[in-house]
Design a protein around this motif. Structure first.
Motif, PDB file in Angstrom:
ATOM      1  N   ARG A   1      -6.210  -3.436  -4.372  1.00 11.05           N
ATOM      2  CA  ARG A   1      -7.630  -3.809  -4.489  1.00 11.05           C
ATOM      3  C   ARG A   1      -7.842  -5.269  -4.089  1.00 11.05           C
ATOM      4  O   ARG A   1      -8.833  -5.601  -3.422  1.00 11.05           O
ATOM      5  CB  ARG A   1      -8.114  -3.590  -5.919  1.00 11.05           C
ATOM      6  CG  ARG A   1      -8.327  -2.138  -6.313  1.00 11.05           C
ATOM      7  CD  ARG A   1      -8.907  -2.051  -7.714  1.00 11.05           C
ATOM      8  NE  ARG A   1     -10.207  -2.705  -7.786  1.00 11.05           N
ATOM      9  CZ  ARG A   1     -10.792  -3.052  -8.941  1.00 11.05           C
ATOM     10  NH1 ARG A   1     -10.162  -2.828 -10.099  1.00 11.05           N
ATOM     11  NH2 ARG A   1     -11.975  -3.624  -8.941  1.00 11.05           N
ATOM     12  N   ILE A   2      -6.919  -6.133  -4.504  1.00  6.86           N
ATOM     13  CA  ILE A   2      -7.036  -7.550  -4.137  1.00  6.86           C
ATOM     14  C   ILE A   2      -6.919  -7.717  -2.628  1.00  6.86           C
ATOM     15  O   ILE A   2      -7.712  -8.429  -1.997  1.00  6.86           O
ATOM     16  CB  ILE A   2      -5.963  -8.384  -4.864  1.00  6.86           C
ATOM     17  CG1 ILE A   2      -6.224  -8.391  -6.372  1.00  6.86           C
ATOM     18  CG2 ILE A   2      -5.948  -9.815  -4.329  1.00  6.86           C
ATOM     19  CD1 ILE A   2      -5.126  -9.037  -7.187  1.00  6.86           C
TER      20      ILE A   2
ATOM     21  N   PRO B   1      -1.700  -0.398  -7.424  1.00  9.80           N
ATOM     22  CA  PRO B   1      -3.107  -0.168  -7.074  1.00  9.80           C
ATOM     23  C   PRO B   1      -3.998  -1.400  -7.240  1.00  9.80           C
ATOM     24  O   PRO B   1      -4.941  -1.589  -6.470  1.00  9.80           O
ATOM     25  CB  PRO B   1      -3.531   0.964  -8.014  1.00  9.80           C
ATOM     26  CG  PRO B   1      -2.548   0.905  -9.149  1.00  9.80           C
ATOM     27  CD  PRO B   1      -1.256   0.471  -8.534  1.00  9.80           C
ATOM     28  N   HIS B   2      -3.697  -2.221  -8.230  1.00 14.97           N
ATOM     29  CA  HIS B   2      -4.531  -3.407  -8.429  1.00 14.97           C
ATOM     30  C   HIS B   2      -4.271  -4.452  -7.343  1.00 14.97           C
ATOM     31  O   HIS B   2      -5.208  -5.130  -6.890  1.00 14.97           O
ATOM     32  CB  HIS B   2      -4.289  -4.005  -9.822  1.00 14.97           C
ATOM     33  CG  HIS B   2      -4.794  -3.144 -10.929  1.00 14.97           C
ATOM     34  ND1 HIS B   2      -4.031  -2.165 -11.508  1.00 14.97           N
ATOM     35  CD2 HIS B   2      -6.004  -3.095 -11.542  1.00 14.97           C
ATOM     36  CE1 HIS B   2      -4.720  -1.560 -12.449  1.00 14.97           C
ATOM     37  NE2 HIS B   2      -5.938  -2.094 -12.485  1.00 14.97           N
TER      38      HIS B   2
ATOM     39  N   ARG C   1       0.827  -1.210   0.000  1.00 14.49           N
ATOM     40  CA  ARG C   1       0.000   0.000   0.000  1.00 14.49           C
ATOM     41  C   ARG C   1       0.862   1.261   0.000  1.00 14.49           C
ATOM     42  O   ARG C   1       0.609   2.212  -0.741  1.00 14.49           O
ATOM     43  CB  ARG C   1      -0.922   0.001   1.218  1.00 14.49           C
ATOM     44  CG  ARG C   1      -2.026  -1.047   1.171  1.00 14.49           C
ATOM     45  CD  ARG C   1      -2.931  -0.949   2.396  1.00 14.49           C
ATOM     46  NE  ARG C   1      -4.013  -1.927   2.341  1.00 14.49           N
ATOM     47  CZ  ARG C   1      -3.922  -3.149   2.865  1.00 14.49           C
ATOM     48  NH1 ARG C   1      -2.803  -3.538   3.481  1.00 14.49           N
ATOM     49  NH2 ARG C   1      -4.946  -3.975   2.768  1.00 14.49           N
TER      50      ARG C   1
ATOM     51  N   GLU D   1      -7.533  -5.516  -0.295  1.00  8.98           N
ATOM     52  CA  GLU D   1      -8.682  -4.938   0.396  1.00  8.98           C
ATOM     53  C   GLU D   1      -9.945  -5.767   0.208  1.00  8.98           C
ATOM     54  O   GLU D   1     -10.859  -5.720   1.034  1.00  8.98           O
ATOM     55  CB  GLU D   1      -8.902  -3.506  -0.083  1.00  8.98           C
ATOM     56  CG  GLU D   1      -7.791  -2.561   0.370  1.00  8.98           C
ATOM     57  CD  GLU D   1      -7.976  -1.152  -0.140  1.00  8.98           C
ATOM     58  OE1 GLU D   1      -8.823  -0.960  -1.055  1.00  8.98           O
ATOM     59  OE2 GLU D   1      -7.281  -0.245   0.359  1.00  8.98           O
ATOM     60  N   SER D   2      -9.995  -6.534  -0.863  1.00  4.33           N
ATOM     61  CA  SER D   2     -11.169  -7.387  -1.099  1.00  4.33           C
ATOM     62  C   SER D   2     -11.176  -8.604  -0.181  1.00  4.33           C
ATOM     63  O   SER D   2     -12.223  -9.221   0.032  1.00  4.33           O
ATOM     64  CB  SER D   2     -11.197  -7.864  -2.556  1.00  4.33           C
ATOM     65  OG  SER D   2     -10.198  -8.847  -2.778  1.00  4.33           O
TER      66      SER D   2
END
Length: 278
Positions: A243-244, A239-240, A233, A246-247
């Motif tokens: 996203r993974i 950024p991708h 982070r 955070e998912s």
């Protein structure tokens, strides 16, 4: 055609893993193996029988023991001496039933090929290919060492040839020329073997991770994972990946392996149908 004649059609066409591993063998052991095999051959020619403990042995017992060792430790661990120890017989006894380590390797591969045999064609090409995908994947996951020897090259034996025949028959009636049919099966088979290889690698990675973290507490493991997330982070470069993270999705989760495999099979079948307008 008898079994021996049928087998002779295939053995010269393709090396099996015993031949691949030949350069890694200890030369003394190889010479010793040949000496034992010759000794047993002479005894057989004079009408002698194997020792008492080995008289109840069957080829299937020897092959099953060899496959179990390869499944647990890899093909390099398979040796006549090790198999004899597992079966509680003398090493020489095995040569009454299997003439060489190379023959044993071929028998092992043939046994796995039986497990990977495609279903009889039903007339529904999508269902048949899906059925084959599941069967092949299961066989490779049971026997990871076989992944280098299944699904490529000319048929290695009668079972391999039957598989090719069944798969080609699955596409009968679709109006495909031979080149297109072969490319369909090759493409689909490449996905199946590749997906199985991915799963095998995931399993091995998980085992390696378990060994690496064996001396750590659960809190230490969680902190190590959290530290990795913080670095990703804070770098601002991924950024991708953020996203993974955070998912909460684990792309290698054992719980989603079946779902991921079936998703890929669906993509392959839909793509083949669209490309060929089936």
């Amino acid at each position: 055609m008898d079994e021996d004649a049928e087998e002779d059609l295939f053995v010269p066409l393709r090396p099996v893993f015993g031949d691949v591993l030949r350069d890694r063998r200890d030369r003394h052991e190889l010479r010793r193996e040949r000496q034992i095999a010759d000794h047993v051959t002479r005894h057989r020619e004079h009408g002698r029988q194997p020792g008492r403990r080995a008289r109840g042995l069957e080829v299937a017992d020897i092959v099953a023991a060899a496959i179990a060792i390869a499944d647990d430790e890899g093909p390099e661990a398979v040796s006549m001496r090790r198999i004899a120890r597992e079966l509680d017989v003398g090493t020489m006894s095995l040569y009454w039933y299997v003439s060489s380590k190379e023959e044993l390797h071929r028998l092992m591969l043939e046994r796995v090929q039986v497990e990977a045999l495609a279903p009889e064609p039903s007339g529904d090409w999508r269902a048949d290919l899906r059925g084959y995908a599941g069967i092949m994947r299961a066989a490779l996951l049971r026997h990871p060492w076989a992944i280098d020897f299944l699904g490529t090259g000319p048929p290695a034996g009668p079972n391999d040839a039957r598989n090719a025949e069944r798969l080609m028959e699955t596409l009968d009636g679709l109006g495909l020329d031979i080149v297109t049919a072969l490319r369909v099966l090759t493409t689909f088979g490449t996905y199946v073997v590749g997906a199985a290889l991915r799963e095998i690698q995931e399993i091995r990675w998980g085992e390696s991770l378990a060994e690496t973290t064996a001396g750590m507490t659960e809190g230490e493991i969680d902190e190590s994972i959290a530290e990795f997330g913080r670095r990703i982070r804070e770098s601002g470069q991924y950024p991708h990946l953020v996203r993974i993270l955070e998912s909460g999705v684990d792309p290698d989760s054992p719980l989603t392996r079946d779902e991921r495999f079936e998703f890929g099979v669906d993509c392959m079948l839909d793509g083949i149908a669209a490309r060929l307008k089936l």
